[in-house]
Design a protein around this motif. Structure first.
Motif, PDB file in Angstrom:
ATOM      1  N   MET A 152      -7.434  52.920  13.200  1.00 48.29           N
ATOM      2  CA  MET A 152      -6.627  54.122  13.032  1.00 48.29           C
ATOM      3  C   MET A 152      -5.981  54.462  14.369  1.00 48.29           C
ATOM      4  O   MET A 152      -6.612  54.341  15.416  1.00 48.29           O
ATOM      5  N   LYS A 153      -4.736  54.920  14.290  1.00 46.40           N
ATOM      6  CA  LYS A 153      -3.999  55.285  15.495  1.00 46.40           C
ATOM      7  C   LYS A 153      -3.236  56.582  15.276  1.00 46.40           C
ATOM      8  O   LYS A 153      -2.926  56.951  14.149  1.00 46.40           O
ATOM      9  N   VAL A 154      -2.947  57.268  16.384  1.00 48.82           N
ATOM     10  CA  VAL A 154      -2.044  58.413  16.406  1.00 48.82           C
ATOM     11  C   VAL A 154      -1.086  58.187  17.567  1.00 48.82           C
ATOM     12  O   VAL A 154      -1.334  57.350  18.430  1.00 48.82           O
ATOM     13  N   VAL A 155       0.007  58.930  17.569  1.00 55.36           N
ATOM     14  CA  VAL A 155       0.975  58.837  18.669  1.00 55.36           C
ATOM     15  C   VAL A 155       0.897  60.129  19.464  1.00 55.36           C
ATOM     16  O   VAL A 155       0.879  61.227  18.893  1.00 55.36           O
ATOM     17  N   THR A 156       0.840  60.003  20.768  1.00 52.85           N
ATOM     18  CA  THR A 156       0.748  61.158  21.658  1.00 52.85           C
ATOM     19  C   THR A 156       1.860  61.108  22.703  1.00 52.85           C
ATOM     20  O   THR A 156       2.468  60.056  22.922  1.00 52.85           O
ATOM     21  N   ALA A 157       2.106  62.251  23.324  1.00 57.46           N
ATOM     22  CA  ALA A 157       3.112  62.361  24.388  1.00 57.46           C
ATOM     23  C   ALA A 157       2.848  63.663  25.126  1.00 57.46           C
ATOM     24  O   ALA A 157       1.900  64.399  24.812  1.00 57.46           O
ATOM     25  N   TYR A 158       3.695  63.936  26.102  1.00 58.58           N
ATOM     26  CA  TYR A 158       3.685  65.226  26.791  1.00 58.58           C
ATOM     27  C   TYR A 158       4.962  65.965  26.405  1.00 58.58           C
ATOM     28  O   TYR A 158       6.052  65.404  26.481  1.00 58.58           O
ATOM     29  N   ARG A 159       4.824  67.220  25.979  1.00 58.74           N
ATOM     30  CA  ARG A 159       5.994  68.028  25.634  1.00 58.74           C
ATOM     31  C   ARG A 159       6.740  68.340  26.927  1.00 58.74           C
ATOM     32  O   ARG A 159       6.163  68.820  27.906  1.00 58.74           O
ATOM     33  N   LEU A 160       8.027  68.058  26.952  1.00 58.44           N
ATOM     34  CA  LEU A 160       8.823  68.210  28.159  1.00 58.44           C
ATOM     35  C   LEU A 160       8.958  69.672  28.570  1.00 58.44           C
ATOM     36  O   LEU A 160       8.994  69.984  29.756  1.00 58.44           O
ATOM     37  N   LEU A 161       8.987  70.582  27.624  1.00 61.36           N
ATOM     38  CA  LEU A 161       9.180  72.003  27.915  1.00 61.36           C
ATOM     39  C   LEU A 161       8.075  72.585  28.805  1.00 61.36           C
ATOM     40  O   LEU A 161       8.342  73.320  29.745  1.00 61.36           O
ATOM     41  N   ASP A 162       6.812  72.211  28.508  1.00 60.07           N
ATOM     42  CA  ASP A 162       5.702  72.829  29.228  1.00 60.07           C
ATOM     43  C   ASP A 162       4.627  71.854  29.708  1.00 60.07           C
ATOM     44  O   ASP A 162       3.640  72.267  30.302  1.00 60.07           O
ATOM     45  N   GLY A 163       4.793  70.571  29.434  1.00 64.86           N
ATOM     46  CA  GLY A 163       3.837  69.574  29.892  1.00 64.86           C
ATOM     47  C   GLY A 163       2.579  69.450  29.055  1.00 64.86           C
ATOM     48  O   GLY A 163       1.686  68.674  29.379  1.00 64.86           O
ATOM     49  N   GLU A 164       2.492  70.194  27.957  1.00 62.44           N
ATOM     50  CA  GLU A 164       1.301  70.135  27.101  1.00 62.44           C
ATOM     51  C   GLU A 164       1.193  68.781  26.404  1.00 62.44           C
ATOM     52  O   GLU A 164       2.196  68.168  26.050  1.00 62.44           O
ATOM     53  N   VAL A 165      -0.029  68.343  26.177  1.00 62.76           N
ATOM     54  CA  VAL A 165      -0.283  67.143  25.389  1.00 62.76           C
ATOM     55  C   VAL A 165       0.028  67.475  23.938  1.00 62.76           C
ATOM     56  O   VAL A 165      -0.413  68.502  23.412  1.00 62.76           O
ATOM     57  N   VAL A 166       0.799  66.616  23.281  1.00 61.55           N
ATOM     58  CA  VAL A 166       1.144  66.814  21.874  1.00 61.55           C
ATOM     59  C   VAL A 166       0.912  65.518  21.106  1.00 61.55           C
ATOM     60  O   VAL A 166       0.830  64.437  21.681  1.00 61.55           O
ATOM     61  N   TRP A 167       0.823  65.659  19.798  1.00 64.16           N
ATOM     62  CA  TRP A 167       0.549  64.553  18.884  1.00 64.16           C
ATOM     63  C   TRP A 167       1.617  64.564  17.807  1.00 64.16           C
ATOM     64  O   TRP A 167       2.043  65.637  17.366  1.00 64.16           O
ATOM     65  N   LEU A 168       2.040  63.399  17.361  1.00 57.23           N
ATOM     66  CA  LEU A 168       3.049  63.326  16.308  1.00 57.23           C
ATOM     67  C   LEU A 168       2.409  63.689  14.977  1.00 57.23           C
ATOM     68  O   LEU A 168       1.438  63.069  14.545  1.00 57.23           O
ATOM     69  N   GLY A 169       2.951  64.728  14.336  1.00 55.80           N
ATOM     70  CA  GLY A 169       2.402  65.223  13.078  1.00 55.80           C
ATOM     71  C   GLY A 169       2.933  64.471  11.870  1.00 55.80           C
ATOM     72  O   GLY A 169       3.821  63.623  11.965  1.00 55.80           O
ATOM     73  N   VAL A 170       2.403  64.822  10.720  1.00 52.85           N
ATOM     74  CA  VAL A 170       2.747  64.164   9.464  1.00 52.85           C
ATOM     75  C   VAL A 170       4.237  64.285   9.150  1.00 52.85           C
ATOM     76  O   VAL A 170       4.843  63.349   8.626  1.00 52.85           O
TER      77      VAL A 170
END
Length: 99
Positions: free
Chosen positions: A1-19
């Motif tokens: 199982m995998k998910v995709v993650t990144a950093y939101r450019l606006l505030d640097g928060e860790v985010v995950w790609l939702g459904v």
């Protein structure tokens, strides 16, 4: 199982790609991918988000289900999902517990 993650450019928060192809701040709301084709499609969505300057440094992360909760396999990703290791009262896990 995998998910995709990144950093939101606006505030640097860790985010995950939702459904729905949106970026979410909580790993439990991430789109869990199993097929290679689904991972490739999610990464294409992430690359478009990078081009649109929504996020940076998108990549895939291996996850497992532990006690009914999505948990990244690697320690680095568990730390990113839960927040800082110093001042734990400021992390995402604390925010979720008080919500």
């Amino acid at each position: 199982m995998k998910v995709v993650t990144a950093y939101r450019l606006l505030d640097g928060e860790v985010v995950w790609l939702g459904v729905e192809g949106n970026w979410v701040g909580d790993l439990s709301r991430a789109n869990v991918l199993e097929a290679k084709e689904d991972v490739a499609a999610a990464m294409a969505t992430a690359q478009q988000s990078i081009a649109d300057r929504e996020v940076v440094e998108a990549y895939e992360v291996d996850v497992v289900l532990e006690d009914g909760c999505l948990t990244p396999k690697r320690l680095r990703e568990r730390i990113r999902a839960g927040g800082p290791t110093i001042l734990p009262d400021l992390g995402k896990l604390t925010r979720a517990a008080t919500a």
